[in-house]
Enzyme design. Structure first.
Site, PDB file in Angstrom:
ATOM      1  N   ARG A 178      -4.194   5.475  -9.046  1.00 11.57           N
ATOM      2  CA  ARG A 178      -4.212   4.333  -8.120  1.00 11.57           C
ATOM      3  C   ARG A 178      -5.512   3.546  -8.239  1.00 11.57           C
ATOM      4  O   ARG A 178      -6.537   4.105  -8.613  1.00 11.57           O
ATOM      5  CB  ARG A 178      -4.067   4.827  -6.681  1.00 11.57           C
ATOM      6  CG  ARG A 178      -2.739   5.485  -6.399  1.00 11.57           C
ATOM      7  CD  ARG A 178      -2.702   6.012  -4.974  1.00 11.57           C
ATOM      8  NE  ARG A 178      -2.846   4.948  -3.998  1.00 11.57           N
ATOM      9  CZ  ARG A 178      -3.270   5.148  -2.742  1.00 11.57           C
ATOM     10  NH1 ARG A 178      -3.608   6.348  -2.339  1.00 11.57           N
ATOM     11  NH2 ARG A 178      -3.353   4.130  -1.917  1.00 11.57           N
ATOM     12  N   CYS A 224       3.928  -2.184  -8.699  1.00 13.31           N
ATOM     13  CA  CYS A 224       2.641  -1.803  -8.122  1.00 13.31           C
ATOM     14  C   CYS A 224       2.779  -0.588  -7.184  1.00 13.31           C
ATOM     15  O   CYS A 224       3.011   0.502  -7.647  1.00 13.31           O
ATOM     16  CB  CYS A 224       2.008  -3.012  -7.451  1.00 13.31           C
ATOM     17  SG  CYS A 224       0.228  -2.881  -7.407  1.00 13.31           S
ATOM     18  N   HIS A 255       2.450  -7.659 -10.552  1.00 13.70           N
ATOM     19  CA  HIS A 255       3.365  -8.320  -9.598  1.00 13.70           C
ATOM     20  C   HIS A 255       4.147  -9.447 -10.268  1.00 13.70           C
ATOM     21  O   HIS A 255       3.739 -10.618 -10.178  1.00 13.70           O
ATOM     22  CB  HIS A 255       2.553  -8.894  -8.429  1.00 13.70           C
ATOM     23  CG  HIS A 255       1.979  -7.860  -7.528  1.00 13.70           C
ATOM     24  ND1 HIS A 255       2.560  -7.492  -6.335  1.00 13.70           N
ATOM     25  CD2 HIS A 255       0.882  -7.090  -7.662  1.00 13.70           C
ATOM     26  CE1 HIS A 255       1.842  -6.547  -5.762  1.00 13.70           C
ATOM     27  NE2 HIS A 255       0.806  -6.281  -6.546  1.00 13.70           N
ATOM     28  N   GLU A 289       6.678 -10.853  -9.285  1.00 12.77           N
ATOM     29  CA  GLU A 289       7.260 -11.760  -8.276  1.00 12.77           C
ATOM     30  C   GLU A 289       6.289 -12.870  -7.878  1.00 12.77           C
ATOM     31  O   GLU A 289       6.682 -13.826  -7.227  1.00 12.77           O
ATOM     32  CB  GLU A 289       7.711 -10.951  -7.041  1.00 12.77           C
ATOM     33  CG  GLU A 289       6.603 -10.504  -6.084  1.00 12.77           C
ATOM     34  CD  GLU A 289       5.798  -9.294  -6.587  1.00 12.77           C
ATOM     35  OE1 GLU A 289       5.942  -8.915  -7.765  1.00 12.77           O
ATOM     36  OE2 GLU A 289       4.991  -8.765  -5.795  1.00 12.77           O
ATOM     37  N   GLU A 346       0.878  -1.169   0.000  1.00 10.83           N
ATOM     38  CA  GLU A 346       0.000   0.000   0.000  1.00 10.83           C
ATOM     39  C   GLU A 346       0.916   1.220   0.000  1.00 10.83           C
ATOM     40  O   GLU A 346       1.673   1.425   0.946  1.00 10.83           O
ATOM     41  CB  GLU A 346      -0.862  -0.032   1.261  1.00 10.83           C
ATOM     42  CG  GLU A 346      -2.331   0.139   0.994  1.00 10.83           C
ATOM     43  CD  GLU A 346      -2.646   1.546   0.517  1.00 10.83           C
ATOM     44  OE1 GLU A 346      -3.356   1.674  -0.499  1.00 10.83           O
ATOM     45  OE2 GLU A 346      -2.167   2.509   1.126  1.00 10.83           O
TER      46      GLU A 346
HETATM   47  N1  GLN Z   1      -3.508  -0.041  -4.412  1.00 17.67           N
HETATM   48  C1  GLN Z   1      -2.190   0.016  -3.842  1.00 17.67           C
HETATM   49  C2  GLN Z   1      -1.741   1.463  -3.636  1.00 17.67           C
HETATM   50  O1  GLN Z   1      -2.421   2.340  -4.024  1.00 17.67           O
HETATM   51  C3  GLN Z   1      -1.198  -0.694  -4.722  1.00 17.67           C
HETATM   52  C4  GLN Z   1      -1.579  -2.135  -4.805  1.00 17.67           C
HETATM   53  C5  GLN Z   1      -0.429  -3.095  -4.823  1.00 17.67           C
HETATM   54  O2  GLN Z   1       0.726  -2.747  -4.626  1.00 17.67           O
HETATM   55  N2  GLN Z   1      -0.771  -4.344  -4.981  1.00 17.67           N
HETATM   56  O3  GLN Z   1      -0.725   1.686  -3.064  1.00 17.67           O
END
Ligand code: GLN
Length: 191
Positions: A106, A79, A170, A172, A49
């Site tokens: 986002r 992400c 992702h 990974e 996040e």
């Molecule tokens: N929604 C997340 C953000 O705004 C990012 C999501 C993720 O890294 N899987 O930071």
């Protein structure tokens, strides 16, 4: 010579990134504190996040350290890591690290399709890359110097700007280390 890459260990799929980088031939360590950055050739910032990760960067006192590191060292953000690297984040006053000339949105794919997988074709990396998207951002606009590496439904989901690499998904979380291999080559100065 084997390159040394750090994986930011604040949040997210840290051990999965470590595994993928090791299989791509790098020496890997998990970094959290200022002194952990000594001797590193590159850095990976996992998903999670972005607002929480920013808070933790401040808590561990490494926000400025990462900005300094970014001056001449490659960084790969996935992400939330991508969001932290962007110069512009929709709905937010300023950027976090502000490293790349991209505008990001986002949670951009909406609530209904919060998480999904998509078959991607990634420039320099290859075809049929399984992109795992989890409440993912996308890149609304990429600046002139930014090379778009992949799109999904006409949205930019991976790009490179000099020594910075980003992916909205992702890599990974699959057993496909091709994108990590590309980053290791970037750190080695081969691509
Ligand atoms: N929604 C997340 C953000 O705004 C990012 C999501 C993720 O890294 N899987 O930071």
């Amino acid at each position: 010579m084997t390159v040394k890459i750090g994986v930011l260990g604040l949040q997210g799929a840290v051990s999965e990134h470590v595994k993928a980088l090791e299989s791509a031939g790098a020496e890997v360590s998990v970094v959290k504190n200022v002194e952990d950055f000594d001797g590193l050739d590159g850095l990976v910032m996992p998903g999670g996040e972005s607002t929480t990760m920013r808070r933790l960067m401040d808590k561990y006192g490494i926000f400025d350290k990462i900005k300094d590191f970014a001056i001449d060292k490659p960084i790969f953000g996935t992400c939330a890591g991508l969001i932290l690297m962007a110069k512009k984040i929709e709905g937010r006053k300023g950027p976090h690290l502000g490293l790349l000339d991209i505008d990001v949105k986002r949670n951009a794919f909406g609530r209904q399709v919060a998480s999904f997988e998509a078959d991607l074709n990634i420039k320099h990396v290859g075809e049929h890359f399984n992109g795992v998207f989890i409440r993912a951002p996308y890149i609304e606009k990429a600046g002139d110097g930014v090379e778009v590496l992949a799109t999904y439904n006409d949205k930019i989901v991976a790009c490179r700007d000099g020594h910075f690499l980003t992916a909205a998904f992702h890599p990974e979380l699959t057993n496909d280390a091709r994108l990590h291999e590309y980053f290791v080559q970037l750190v080695e100065g081969k691509v």
